[in-house]
Design a protein around this motif. Sequence first.
Motif, PDB file in Angstrom:
ATOM      1  N   ALA A  11      44.115  30.725  37.644  1.00 20.41           N
ATOM      2  CA  ALA A  11      44.421  32.160  37.672  1.00 20.41           C
ATOM      3  C   ALA A  11      44.252  32.771  36.282  1.00 20.41           C
ATOM      4  CB  ALA A  11      45.830  32.393  38.192  1.00 20.41           C
ATOM      5  N   ILE A  12      44.635  32.039  35.258  1.00 17.20           N
ATOM      6  CA  ILE A  12      44.476  32.521  33.888  1.00 17.20           C
ATOM      7  C   ILE A  12      43.002  32.620  33.541  1.00 17.20           C
ATOM      8  CG2 ILE A  12      44.874  31.924  31.456  1.00 17.20           C
ATOM      9  CD1 ILE A  12      47.575  30.684  32.477  1.00 17.20           C
ATOM     10  N   GLU A  13      42.250  31.598  33.889  1.00 19.39           N
ATOM     11  CA  GLU A  13      40.809  31.613  33.648  1.00 19.39           C
ATOM     12  C   GLU A  13      40.157  32.793  34.375  1.00 19.39           C
ATOM     13  OE1 GLU A  13      37.067  28.529  33.812  1.00 19.39           O
ATOM     14  OE2 GLU A  13      38.587  28.398  35.396  1.00 19.39           O
ATOM     15  N   GLU A  14      40.535  33.006  35.599  1.00 21.85           N
ATOM     16  CA  GLU A  14      39.997  34.112  36.396  1.00 21.85           C
ATOM     17  C   GLU A  14      40.303  35.454  35.727  1.00 21.85           C
ATOM     18  OE1 GLU A  14      37.925  35.624  39.714  1.00 21.85           O
ATOM     19  OE2 GLU A  14      38.218  33.548  39.136  1.00 21.85           O
ATOM     20  N   LYS A  15      41.524  35.604  35.257  1.00 18.44           N
ATOM     21  CA  LYS A  15      41.924  36.845  34.598  1.00 18.44           C
ATOM     22  C   LYS A  15      41.103  37.082  33.329  1.00 18.44           C
ATOM     23  CE  LYS A  15      45.880  39.624  33.686  1.00 18.44           C
ATOM     24  NZ  LYS A  15      47.217  39.879  34.047  1.00 18.44           N
ATOM     25  N   LEU A  16      40.879  36.027  32.568  1.00 18.47           N
ATOM     26  CA  LEU A  16      40.084  36.156  31.347  1.00 18.47           C
ATOM     27  C   LEU A  16      38.621  36.477  31.661  1.00 18.47           C
ATOM     28  CD1 LEU A  16      41.611  33.309  29.180  1.00 18.47           C
ATOM     29  CD2 LEU A  16      41.665  35.762  28.669  1.00 18.47           C
ATOM     30  N   ILE A  17      38.095  35.856  32.685  1.00 18.61           N
ATOM     31  CA  ILE A  17      36.703  36.116  33.074  1.00 18.61           C
ATOM     32  C   ILE A  17      36.525  37.573  33.485  1.00 18.61           C
ATOM     33  CG2 ILE A  17      34.963  35.605  34.857  1.00 18.61           C
ATOM     34  CD1 ILE A  17      35.916  32.640  34.627  1.00 18.61           C
ATOM     35  N   HIS A  18      37.520  38.137  34.147  1.00 14.10           N
ATOM     36  CA  HIS A  18      37.440  39.526  34.584  1.00 14.10           C
ATOM     37  C   HIS A  18      37.803  40.530  33.486  1.00 14.10           C
ATOM     38  CE1 HIS A  18      37.202  37.669  38.557  1.00 14.10           C
ATOM     39  NE2 HIS A  18      36.528  38.778  38.865  1.00 14.10           N
ATOM     40  N   ASN A  19      38.170  40.027  32.330  1.00  7.22           N
ATOM     41  CA  ASN A  19      38.480  40.864  31.162  1.00  7.22           C
ATOM     42  C   ASN A  19      37.714  40.333  29.954  1.00  7.22           C
ATOM     43  OD1 ASN A  19      40.791  42.791  31.994  1.00  7.22           O
ATOM     44  ND2 ASN A  19      41.396  40.803  32.829  1.00  7.22           N
ATOM     45  N   PRO A  20      36.384  40.484  29.958  1.00  6.95           N
ATOM     46  CA  PRO A  20      35.580  39.875  28.892  1.00  6.95           C
ATOM     47  C   PRO A  20      35.963  40.343  27.489  1.00  6.95           C
ATOM     48  CG  PRO A  20      34.239  41.347  30.230  1.00  6.95           C
ATOM     49  CD  PRO A  20      35.558  41.212  30.909  1.00  6.95           C
ATOM     50  N   GLU A  21      36.452  41.576  27.366  1.00  6.56           N
ATOM     51  CA  GLU A  21      36.864  42.044  26.041  1.00  6.56           C
ATOM     52  C   GLU A  21      38.070  41.256  25.543  1.00  6.56           C
ATOM     53  OE1 GLU A  21      39.488  44.161  28.844  1.00  6.56           O
ATOM     54  OE2 GLU A  21      37.365  43.700  28.876  1.00  6.56           O
ATOM     55  N   LYS A  22      38.948  40.841  26.456  1.00  5.17           N
ATOM     56  CA  LYS A  22      40.108  40.036  26.080  1.00  5.17           C
ATOM     57  C   LYS A  22      39.674  38.613  25.725  1.00  5.17           C
ATOM     58  CE  LYS A  22      43.207  43.230  27.066  1.00  5.17           C
ATOM     59  NZ  LYS A  22      44.132  43.801  26.111  1.00  5.17           N
ATOM     60  N   LEU A  23      38.705  38.110  26.452  1.00 11.82           N
ATOM     61  CA  LEU A  23      38.168  36.782  26.154  1.00 11.82           C
ATOM     62  C   LEU A  23      37.515  36.783  24.773  1.00 11.82           C
ATOM     63  CD1 LEU A  23      37.773  33.928  27.236  1.00 11.82           C
ATOM     64  CD2 LEU A  23      35.666  34.706  28.323  1.00 11.82           C
ATOM     65  N   TRP A  24      36.803  37.861  24.460  1.00 17.03           N
ATOM     66  CA  TRP A  24      36.187  37.999  23.141  1.00 17.03           C
ATOM     67  C   TRP A  24      37.261  38.025  22.057  1.00 17.03           C
ATOM     68  CZ3 TRP A  24      36.443  41.600  19.214  1.00 17.03           C
ATOM     69  CH2 TRP A  24      35.489  41.446  18.197  1.00 17.03           C
ATOM     70  N   SER A  25      38.333  38.805  22.287  1.00 14.23           N
ATOM     71  CA  SER A  25      39.425  38.880  21.307  1.00 14.23           C
ATOM     72  C   SER A  25      40.098  37.526  21.120  1.00 14.23           C
ATOM     73  CB  SER A  25      40.464  39.917  21.743  1.00 14.23           C
ATOM     74  OG  SER A  25      39.913  41.215  21.715  1.00 14.23           O
ATOM     75  N   LEU A  26      40.296  36.807  22.197  1.00 15.57           N
ATOM     76  CA  LEU A  26      40.872  35.466  22.125  1.00 15.57           C
ATOM     77  C   LEU A  26      39.978  34.553  21.287  1.00 15.57           C
ATOM     78  CD1 LEU A  26      43.293  33.847  23.192  1.00 15.57           C
ATOM     79  CD2 LEU A  26      41.889  33.242  25.168  1.00 15.57           C
ATOM     80  N   SER A  27      38.684  34.695  21.470  1.00 15.93           N
ATOM     81  CA  SER A  27      37.724  33.922  20.679  1.00 15.93           C
ATOM     82  C   SER A  27      37.826  34.290  19.195  1.00 15.93           C
ATOM     83  CB  SER A  27      36.302  34.175  21.191  1.00 15.93           C
ATOM     84  OG  SER A  27      35.359  33.532  20.380  1.00 15.93           O
ATOM     85  N   GLN A  28      38.023  35.572  18.903  1.00 11.69           N
ATOM     86  CA  GLN A  28      38.191  36.008  17.514  1.00 11.69           C
ATOM     87  C   GLN A  28      39.451  35.394  16.900  1.00 11.69           C
ATOM     88  OE1 GLN A  28      36.047  38.218  15.588  1.00 11.69           O
ATOM     89  NE2 GLN A  28      34.840  37.295  17.231  1.00 11.69           N
ATOM     90  N   MET A  29      40.506  35.331  17.673  1.00 13.31           N
ATOM     91  CA  MET A  29      41.735  34.697  17.184  1.00 13.31           C
ATOM     92  C   MET A  29      41.463  33.240  16.823  1.00 13.31           C
ATOM     93  SD  MET A  29      44.573  36.281  19.820  1.00 13.31           S
ATOM     94  CE  MET A  29      46.029  35.496  19.117  1.00 13.31           C
ATOM     95  N   GLU A  30      40.753  32.568  17.686  1.00  9.18           N
ATOM     96  CA  GLU A  30      40.438  31.148  17.462  1.00  9.18           C
ATOM     97  C   GLU A  30      39.502  30.981  16.266  1.00  9.18           C
ATOM     98  OE1 GLU A  30      40.661  27.136  17.904  1.00  9.18           O
ATOM     99  OE2 GLU A  30      41.756  28.542  19.180  1.00  9.18           O
ATOM    100  N   ASP A  31      38.449  31.804  16.213  1.00 10.46           N
ATOM    101  CA  ASP A  31      37.445  31.684  15.149  1.00 10.46           C
ATOM    102  C   ASP A  31      38.000  31.945  13.754  1.00 10.46           C
ATOM    103  OD1 ASP A  31      35.590  31.100  17.122  1.00 10.46           O
ATOM    104  OD2 ASP A  31      34.601  33.066  17.042  1.00 10.46           O
TER     105      ASP A  31
END
Length: 161
Positions: A11-31
């Motif tokens: 469900a979390i993965e699905e939510k992130l996939i449907h919110n690509p801008e949030k996935l990008w931000s999460l990637s920025q946090m990691e990077d």
Amino acid sequence: MNRHPNLNWSAIEEKLIHNPEKLWSLSQMEDTGGEPDIVLFDTGNTEIVFYDCAIETPKWRRSFCYDREALNARKENKPADNVIDIAQSMGVELLTEQQYRYLQTIFNFDLKTSSWIKTPETIRQQGGALFCDYRYGQVFTYHNGAQSYYASRGFRALLEV
């Protein structure tokens, strides 16, 4: 995943996939060295909140003053940028003092570094900004001129999905 056995990861993965801008931000946090992790979630997984959970303030988000006004006010030895603009460009927010204190209930962070936190406008209007760290078994909140910057001070972020 082993720290959160009761979460519905699909469900979390699905939510992130449907919110690509949030996935990008999460990637920025990691990077930038934040080591984001889920710290708040409701049982229906409708609200998920990630915080930076790196032991020390994220390495690639240090040595910046607080905001654009502070950066513009510096006459010499300016830092490369400011934390408010960087956070905004990443699509994340700075932690508040309350959120920072909550993070410290999960683990002891910032034992050698400190983190700028969201500063109330009344303090910012007077030229100040707030930061926190963890020393001697407790959280300390301090003030400094918003123009200041240090190699050991950065910022922690949160991302709501």
